[in-house]
Write a protein that holds these residues in place. Structure first.
Motif, PDB file in Angstrom:
ATOM      1  N   ILE A  72       0.841  -1.203   0.000  1.00 24.48           N
ATOM      2  CA  ILE A  72       0.000   0.000   0.000  1.00 24.48           C
ATOM      3  C   ILE A  72       0.875   1.251   0.000  1.00 24.48           C
ATOM      4  O   ILE A  72       0.586   2.237  -0.686  1.00 24.48           O
ATOM      5  CB  ILE A  72      -0.944   0.002   1.219  1.00 24.48           C
ATOM      6  N   SER A  73       1.957   1.202   0.765  1.00 23.32           N
ATOM      7  CA  SER A  73       2.875   2.346   0.832  1.00 23.32           C
ATOM      8  C   SER A  73       3.541   2.595  -0.512  1.00 23.32           C
ATOM      9  O   SER A  73       3.699   3.748  -0.938  1.00 23.32           O
ATOM     10  CB  SER A  73       3.940   2.109   1.904  1.00 23.32           C
ATOM     11  N   THR A  76       1.045   4.202  -2.824  1.00 27.71           N
ATOM     12  CA  THR A  76       0.827   5.592  -2.398  1.00 27.71           C
ATOM     13  C   THR A  76       1.985   6.482  -2.817  1.00 27.71           C
ATOM     14  O   THR A  76       1.783   7.576  -3.354  1.00 27.71           O
ATOM     15  CB  THR A  76       0.649   5.664  -0.872  1.00 27.71           C
ATOM     16  N   LEU A  80       1.925   9.715  -5.315  1.00 25.89           N
ATOM     17  CA  LEU A  80       2.379  11.030  -4.848  1.00 25.89           C
ATOM     18  C   LEU A  80       3.477  11.582  -5.744  1.00 25.89           C
ATOM     19  O   LEU A  80       3.504  12.777  -6.068  1.00 25.89           O
ATOM     20  CB  LEU A  80       2.876  10.927  -3.400  1.00 25.89           C
ATOM     21  N   GLN A  88       4.349  16.014   0.502  1.00 25.08           N
ATOM     22  CA  GLN A  88       3.522  14.936   1.035  1.00 25.08           C
ATOM     23  C   GLN A  88       4.219  13.587   0.911  1.00 25.08           C
ATOM     24  O   GLN A  88       4.007  12.702   1.737  1.00 25.08           O
ATOM     25  CB  GLN A  88       2.175  14.917   0.331  1.00 25.08           C
ATOM     26  N   THR A  89       5.056  13.437  -0.089  1.00 23.53           N
ATOM     27  CA  THR A  89       5.847  12.213  -0.239  1.00 23.53           C
ATOM     28  C   THR A  89       6.810  12.069   0.939  1.00 23.53           C
ATOM     29  O   THR A  89       6.924  10.995   1.540  1.00 23.53           O
ATOM     30  CB  THR A  89       6.647  12.224  -1.552  1.00 23.53           C
ATOM     31  N   PHE A  92       4.856  11.295   4.116  1.00 22.26           N
ATOM     32  CA  PHE A  92       4.429   9.895   4.150  1.00 22.26           C
ATOM     33  C   PHE A  92       5.579   8.981   4.546  1.00 22.26           C
ATOM     34  O   PHE A  92       5.418   8.080   5.382  1.00 22.26           O
ATOM     35  CB  PHE A  92       3.878   9.493   2.779  1.00 22.26           C
ATOM     36  N   TYR A 140      -3.317   4.451   7.724  1.00 19.57           N
ATOM     37  CA  TYR A 140      -4.646   4.875   7.286  1.00 19.57           C
ATOM     38  C   TYR A 140      -4.972   6.309   7.694  1.00 19.57           C
ATOM     39  O   TYR A 140      -5.715   6.997   6.981  1.00 19.57           O
ATOM     40  CB  TYR A 140      -5.700   3.887   7.794  1.00 19.57           C
ATOM     41  N   LEU A 143      -3.031   8.455   5.163  1.00 20.03           N
ATOM     42  CA  LEU A 143      -3.717   8.398   3.881  1.00 20.03           C
ATOM     43  C   LEU A 143      -4.950   9.303   3.895  1.00 20.03           C
ATOM     44  O   LEU A 143      -5.202  10.043   2.933  1.00 20.03           O
ATOM     45  CB  LEU A 143      -4.142   6.957   3.567  1.00 20.03           C
ATOM     46  N   LEU A 147      -5.499  12.562   1.537  1.00 20.69           N
ATOM     47  CA  LEU A 147      -6.703  12.653   0.712  1.00 20.69           C
ATOM     48  C   LEU A 147      -7.543  13.860   1.105  1.00 20.69           C
ATOM     49  O   LEU A 147      -8.131  14.531   0.251  1.00 20.69           O
ATOM     50  CB  LEU A 147      -7.526  11.366   0.850  1.00 20.69           C
ATOM     51  N   TYR A 159     -13.347   9.398   3.779  1.00 17.51           N
ATOM     52  CA  TYR A 159     -11.951   9.001   3.975  1.00 17.51           C
ATOM     53  C   TYR A 159     -11.665   8.750   5.454  1.00 17.51           C
ATOM     54  O   TYR A 159     -11.015   7.770   5.820  1.00 17.51           O
ATOM     55  CB  TYR A 159     -11.009  10.072   3.433  1.00 17.51           C
TER      56      TYR A 159
END
Length: 219
Positions: A72-73, A76, A80, A88-89, A92, A140, A143, A147, A159
């Motif tokens: 998932i990462s 994402t 990004l 944001q990258t 994260f 989550y 994320l 979002l 979300y």
């Protein structure tokens, strides 16, 4: 600026509360006073045991596994980078990487053995704080945070609700499957949320400073 200051104060107070909660849980584990709390919740959750529910819980615990989090990462990060969201990258990466490192340090420090009341799956490693819980909470929520910042208002609540649902189910699955104490879950949520607040607060300060500098340069 006032809005940012208010958010930072709220974040600071929240961090202090989370630190107190984590400290209380850790000390209660040490002196054994949390046994009744853990046992009561374990019996309640595992009291609903059924073959179909066990399979559902295994699915959610798999979603919270290291392999799933990495997958998932990776997706994402790819999105990004594709949309050129550099800040944001970095946020994260700091949140997910920092959570993993923090969990490892805390597990090695406390070295709590896993419960053995009714274990439905086999797993090794220490119990406190729950790694699944920490990673799910950080993944989550961050994320939902990203979002929220990039999406339109109608979808924002969805979300947040989706993030809460995934976190809740992954946490419950760990208790149901007998691989974590409820106090491991509480400790994991406290620790990961603490780290999330620090990371997002620094991000907010950075973004505010960048907007301010951009404003002055235009003028």
């Amino acid at each position: 600026m006032r809005e940012l200051s208010g958010r930072l104060i709220t974040a600071l107070v929240s961090c202090l509360i989370l630190a107190v909660v984590f400290g209380y849980v850790a000390s209660s584990i040490g002196n054994g006073s949390i046994v009744q709390f853990d046992t009561t919740i374990i019996h309640f959750v595992q009291g609903a045991e059924a073959p179909w529910l066990t399979e559902v819980m295994k699915v959610f615990t798999t979603i919270g596994s290291t392999k799933a989090v990495i997958a998932i990462s990776a997706i994402t990060l790819g999105l990004l980078l594709y949309f050129r969201q550099k800040a944001q990258t970095i946020l994260f990466l700091i949140v997910i990487g920092g959570t993993a490192a923090l969990n490892l340090v805390l597990k090695l420090f406390f070295q709590r053995a896993r419960p053995d009341l009714n274990r439905l799956i086999e797993i090794s490693g220490y119990s406190f704080p729950s790694g699944h819980t920490m990673m799910a909470t950080s993944l989550y929520i961050i994320l939902a945070f990203i979002l929220w910042r990039n999406a339109r208002k109608p979808g924002r609540i969805l979300y947040v609700m989706s993030a809460m649902f995934m976190i809740g189910m992954i946490c419950i699955s760990r208790i149901y499957l007998g691989v974590h104490f409820p106090s491991d879950i509480v400790g994991g949520i406290s620790a990961s949320t603490f780290w999330l607040l620090i990371a997002t607060s620094v991000y907010a300060i950075f973004m505010n400073k960048r907007r301010t500098n951009s404003h002055f340069s235009i003028r």
